[in-house]
Design an enzyme around this catalytic site. Structure first.
Site, PDB file in Angstrom:
ATOM      1  N   ILE A 134     -11.963 -17.138   5.734  1.00 41.52           N
ATOM      2  CA  ILE A 134     -12.752 -15.142   5.674  1.00 41.52           C
ATOM      3  C   ILE A 134     -13.904 -16.096   5.138  1.00 41.52           C
ATOM      4  O   ILE A 134     -13.696 -16.060   3.459  1.00 41.52           O
ATOM      5  CB  ILE A 134     -12.073 -14.302   4.350  1.00 41.52           C
ATOM      6  N   PRO A 135     -15.289 -16.301   5.117  1.00 37.58           N
ATOM      7  CA  PRO A 135     -16.400 -17.064   4.559  1.00 37.58           C
ATOM      8  C   PRO A 135     -16.186 -15.729   3.768  1.00 37.58           C
ATOM      9  O   PRO A 135     -18.204 -15.928   3.430  1.00 37.58           O
ATOM     10  CB  PRO A 135     -17.177 -17.253   5.698  1.00 37.58           C
ATOM     11  N   CYS A 136     -16.222 -15.713   2.621  1.00 36.03           N
ATOM     12  CA  CYS A 136     -16.051 -14.687   1.778  1.00 36.03           C
ATOM     13  C   CYS A 136     -17.955 -16.204   0.567  1.00 36.03           C
ATOM     14  O   CYS A 136     -18.134 -15.768  -0.042  1.00 36.03           O
ATOM     15  CB  CYS A 136     -15.590 -15.002   0.152  1.00 36.03           C
ATOM     16  N   HIS A 137     -17.655 -16.897   0.901  1.00 34.60           N
ATOM     17  CA  HIS A 137     -18.200 -18.450   0.083  1.00 34.60           C
ATOM     18  C   HIS A 137     -19.540 -18.421   1.079  1.00 34.60           C
ATOM     19  O   HIS A 137     -20.680 -18.876   0.365  1.00 34.60           O
ATOM     20  CB  HIS A 137     -17.880 -19.667   0.953  1.00 34.60           C
ATOM     21  N   ARG A 138     -19.719 -17.858   2.007  1.00 35.16           N
ATOM     22  CA  ARG A 138     -21.064 -17.336   2.363  1.00 35.16           C
ATOM     23  C   ARG A 138     -22.009 -16.622   1.859  1.00 35.16           C
ATOM     24  O   ARG A 138     -22.913 -15.638   2.542  1.00 35.16           O
ATOM     25  CB  ARG A 138     -20.666 -18.021   3.996  1.00 35.16           C
TER      26      ARG A 138
END
Length: 167
Positions: A134-138
């Site tokens: 889940i691309p929380c880093h984006r």
DNA sequence: ACTTCTTCTCATG
DNA sequence: CATGAGAAGAAGT
């Protein structure tokens, strides 16, 4: 209560050692651990005290590996969300962020219908149990600066760099 | 113009 | 009740 059987696998990525945990069918946790094999297990046991955790290769193993080598998106059905409705809404919104792109916390907030709840969104994203997939880093701040990151802002930058350099 | 500070906001512990 | 992986606007330099 019956103990749930969970399987974990460790992967080596350019930005760190990844630990992925899940049932045979679905992924429910992903995190980083450079501290070694034992530390990784300890971390997982800490996150899921009621589960019986063992190493192995689940059904998602192949896909997870593809994700890491080819930098692809995983279908959301592969994930098992456990959280409040608000958190689920936020996480689903994150999955809609195109690979290699970034969104702001405000955009995510707007997408889930709470344009003013930016701060709450930040908290929800921070609570994301399946980092990287889940691309929380984006998600970055409106002024394009990197916000905080559960696993360290240094890592957040590394992941973003990897995503942009890996077509 | 740039930096800091004040206030608004809302799910969570 | 206080806090946080934020944001926008005001005030000070």
């Amino acid at each position: 209560m019956k103990k749930e059987a969970l399987i974990f696998t460790r992967y080596e990525a350019p930005f760190g050692s990844l630990v992925v945990l899940g049932t045979a069918e679905k992924i429910c946790f992903a995190g980083f651990s450079e501290a070694g094999h034992d530390a990784a297990i300890a971390l997982l046991r800490n996150e899921f005290p009621e589960a019986s955790i063992s190493q192995g290769e689940a059904k998602w193993h192949e896909k997870a590996q593809t994700f890491l080598s080819e930098n692809r998106t995983l279908p959301r059905v592969l994930f098992r969300f456990s959280g409040t409705p608000f958190q689920c809404a936020v996480w689903k919104a994150l999955l809609d962020i195109p690979r290699g792109k970034t969104a702001t916390y405000a955009e995510v907030a707007r997408r889930i219908g709470h344009p003013r709840a930016v701060r709450a969104v930040g908290t929800a994203i921070g609570a994301n149990p399946i980092s990287l997939f889940i691309p929380c880093h984006r998600v970055i701040r409106s002024d394009a600066t990197i916000g905080g990151y559960r696993w360290g802002t240094r890592r957040k930058k590394a992941i973003l760099a990897w995503e942009s350099l890996n077509p």
